[in-house]
Design an enzyme around this catalytic site. Sequence first.
Site, mmCIF file in Angstrom:
data_model
loop_
_atom_site.group_PDB
_atom_site.id
_atom_site.type_symbol
_atom_site.label_atom_id
_atom_site.label_comp_id
_atom_site.label_asym_id
_atom_site.label_seq_id
_atom_site.Cartn_x
_atom_site.Cartn_y
_atom_site.Cartn_z
ATOM 1 C CG ASP A 234 -2.100 0.918 1.094
ATOM 2 O OD1 ASP A 234 -2.261 1.528 0.010
ATOM 3 O OD2 ASP A 234 -2.858 1.046 2.061
ATOM 4 C CG LEU B 200 9.286 -17.611 -2.767
ATOM 5 C CD1 LEU B 200 9.171 -17.548 -1.245
ATOM 6 C CD2 LEU B 200 9.718 -16.242 -3.303
ATOM 7 C CG HIS C 178 0.130 1.661 -9.228
ATOM 8 N ND1 HIS C 178 -0.089 1.305 -7.927
ATOM 9 C CD2 HIS C 178 -0.995 2.313 -9.634
ATOM 10 C CE1 HIS C 178 -1.304 1.724 -7.554
ATOM 11 N NE2 HIS C 178 -1.859 2.341 -8.562
HETATM 12 C C1 FPP Z 1 -1.991 0.080 -3.271
HETATM 13 O O1 FPP Z 1 -1.513 1.390 -3.338
HETATM 14 C C2 FPP Z 1 -1.412 -0.722 -4.333
HETATM 15 C C3 FPP Z 1 -2.123 -1.305 -5.333
HETATM 16 C C4 FPP Z 1 -3.590 -1.175 -5.461
HETATM 17 C C5 FPP Z 1 -1.460 -2.063 -6.396
HETATM 18 C C6 FPP Z 1 -0.232 -2.812 -6.036
HETATM 19 C C7 FPP Z 1 0.422 -3.196 -7.294
HETATM 20 C C8 FPP Z 1 1.743 -3.169 -7.576
HETATM 21 C C9 FPP Z 1 2.772 -2.806 -6.577
HETATM 22 C C10 FPP Z 1 2.243 -3.465 -8.948
HETATM 23 C C11 FPP Z 1 1.792 -4.712 -9.603
HETATM 24 C C12 FPP Z 1 2.191 -5.936 -8.904
HETATM 25 C C13 FPP Z 1 2.758 -7.016 -9.467
HETATM 26 C C14 FPP Z 1 2.936 -8.236 -8.672
HETATM 27 C C15 FPP Z 1 3.254 -7.033 -10.835
HETATM 28 P P1 FPP Z 1 -2.545 2.607 -3.484
HETATM 29 O O2 FPP Z 1 -2.594 3.000 -4.923
HETATM 30 O O3 FPP Z 1 -3.859 2.238 -2.889
HETATM 31 O O4 FPP Z 1 -1.824 3.702 -2.634
HETATM 32 P P2 FPP Z 1 -2.499 4.961 -1.902
HETATM 33 O O5 FPP Z 1 -3.327 4.389 -0.803
HETATM 34 O O6 FPP Z 1 -1.326 5.743 -1.429
HETATM 35 O O7 FPP Z 1 -3.307 5.675 -2.946
#
Ligand code: FPP
Length: 245
Positions: A25, A136, A42
């Site tokens: 997050d 893993l 991201h």
């Molecule tokens: C939450 O941050 C994160 C996500 C919804 C996406 C997580 C995805 C990745 C790290 C990339 C893709 C993963 C793989 C395995 C290829 P947020 O956008 O909710 O953050 P915020 O709360 O600060 O807005």
Amino acid sequence: MAIKYSLPSNIDPARLPRHIAIIMDGNGRWAKQHKMLVAMGHRAGTENLREIIRNCSDIGIEALSLYAFSTENWNRSKTEVDALMQLILDFFASEIDELIQNRVRITILGDKAGLPAPQREALTQAEDRTRHLDGLRLNIAVNYGGRAELVRAAQALARDAAEGRIAPEDIDAAAFENELYTAGIPDVDLMIRTSGEMRLSNFLLWQCSYAEFMFPETLWPDFHVADLHECIYRFQNRERRFGGR
Ligand code: FPP
């Protein structure tokens, strides 16, 4: 498994968590802090992913589960959803060879059928190409929801009972677990959610029954191996009683 990556001396290699889950997050806030588009947050959040997976593999963690895209994430703007879908494709294209080299076995948690064809095919192919590997267990949750996973397991067992393959009284925790996406993988020992938010957000509801939770303030793109080690160190200093004394 041999330890190829030196762990800090304050971590006991014999008491590592078997299964670590991470809610990655804070990408959006990271992007805002850096005056970038959310998609760049991201993308930054996939850069550190490589070192985290690599380290878990090297130090002998059995399973790592990552929450990449929840069933609720479809509610974000089309631009953001498209960016995340593209990142998932890019991730597998660029990482799969190294993952195979490191004997990492990939399992997708979630409903692949609800994904666009290119993602569905890439994820299925990653599972197929790594199914035989013994390193893993890397579980990537895509189009995943914990409640939907439980409902799906209940439906499978109800179908088995209705069709006479199992007696209702034989439905126990082991039979239930066997119908989860994580069948055969140990329960989560350590659940980490970055960015200071303290919620489970429908991730691995069953599997986290006895997990230890850590909520580091660090935003996900800034979370590196040293932060992972800090969480493992704190995990080893918690007293786990599993309901006993
Ligand atoms: C939450 O941050 C994160 C996500 C919804 C996406 C997580 C995805 C990745 C790290 C990339 C893709 C993963 C793989 C395995 C290829 P947020 O956008 O909710 O953050 P915020 O709360 O600060 O807005």
